[in-house]
Design an enzyme around this catalytic site. Structure first.
Site, PDB file in Angstrom:
ATOM      1  N   ASP A  78       0.828  -1.197   0.000  1.00 59.29           N
ATOM      2  CA  ASP A  78       0.000   0.000   0.000  1.00 59.29           C
ATOM      3  C   ASP A  78       0.870   1.257   0.000  1.00 59.29           C
ATOM      4  O   ASP A  78       2.081   1.194   0.233  1.00 59.29           O
ATOM      5  CB  ASP A  78      -0.994  -0.003   1.173  1.00 59.29           C
ATOM      6  N   ARG A  79       0.267   2.377  -0.260  1.00 66.98           N
ATOM      7  CA  ARG A  79       1.024   3.621  -0.439  1.00 66.98           C
ATOM      8  C   ARG A  79       1.855   3.969   0.785  1.00 66.98           C
ATOM      9  O   ARG A  79       2.988   4.459   0.665  1.00 66.98           O
ATOM     10  CB  ARG A  79       0.062   4.779  -0.761  1.00 66.98           C
TER      11      ARG A  79
END
Length: 229
Positions: A78-79
């Site tokens: 994820d970011r």
């Protein structure tokens, strides 16, 4: 501008070709994805204009090579997360890494101090509902030993991030959406920093060679075999 971009891509492709030849025509890359970087090979510039916001960094900003069949990401992060990311144009390799036979190791920095024995047991239980799928128990969830943590010189955290926190190591053989964060969060211990340090037996730090955030390197067939086990 278009011509210069094409030339730059062509040069990168030519540089990549010897590595492909040594790996039966396939390319394998290990990358340290920095935190706050989208796991996308597309630039965010056009999307940011439509959304009327500043562009976000993506993997496209890391100047990855261009291959004949196109690279794809093997197991996203994820970011907010950082750490080891693999890219390849080998579909069979991708399937091997994403299978339940390939384990991944994560280091999670959680808040609210050391989890209690009861909280640790709850984290090890699994059985979380993530997008309609029930997770299996993690392979292991433990307090990360200081000696082991010191063996991998991760970049320092944002000032104040590590106040009142504890490092955990989490081992999984599946990869559901934000699974590690949900494993720790189910006990009230929010993950404030998450780093993937290993996929299979291939580690972020290999023979004293630690990838730095935003950097990448080619990996050879012997490394590939150590991952796809």
């Amino acid at each position: 501008m278009v011509v210069s971009t094409w030339i730059a891509h062509a040069i990168v492709f030519l540089l990549a070709s010897p590595h492909s030849d040594q790996n039966n025509g396939f390319t394998y890359i290990a990358c340290y994805k920095p935190a706050l970087t989208l796991c996308s090979l597309q630039s965010d510039n056009e999307r940011s204009k439509r959304k009327n916001r500043d562009p976000r960094q993506t993997l496209a900003d890391l100047t990855l090579p261009v291959t004949e069949h196109g690279l794809h990401i093997v197991g996203r992060l994820d970011r907010d997360s950082e750490g080891l990311l693999l890219l390849t144009d080998d579909g069979q390799f991708t399937a091997s890494v994403l299978s339940e036979n390939c384990h991944k190791e994560y280091w999670a920095l959680v808040n609210r101090g050391p989890p209690s024995a009861e909280s640790m047991e709850e984290m090890r239980r699994g059985n979380l509902n993530i997008r309609g799928a029930i997770t299996k128990p993690p392979l292991a969830v433990n307090i990360l030993e200081e000696k082991k943590r010191a063996s991998l010189a991760l970049p320092p955290p944002v000032p104040g991030m590590d106040r009142g926190t504890t490092w955990l190591e989490v081992h999984l053989n599946e990869g559901k959406n934000r699974q590690v964060r949900k494993i720790t969060g189910c006990t009230g211990h929010k993950t404030v920093r998450l780093c993937r340090v290993a996929i299979g037996s291939f580690r972020l730090q290999d023979h004293e060679d630690l990838l730095q955030p935003g950097t990448w390197k080619y990996i050879g067939r012997e490394n590939v075999q150590s991952v796809a086990v």
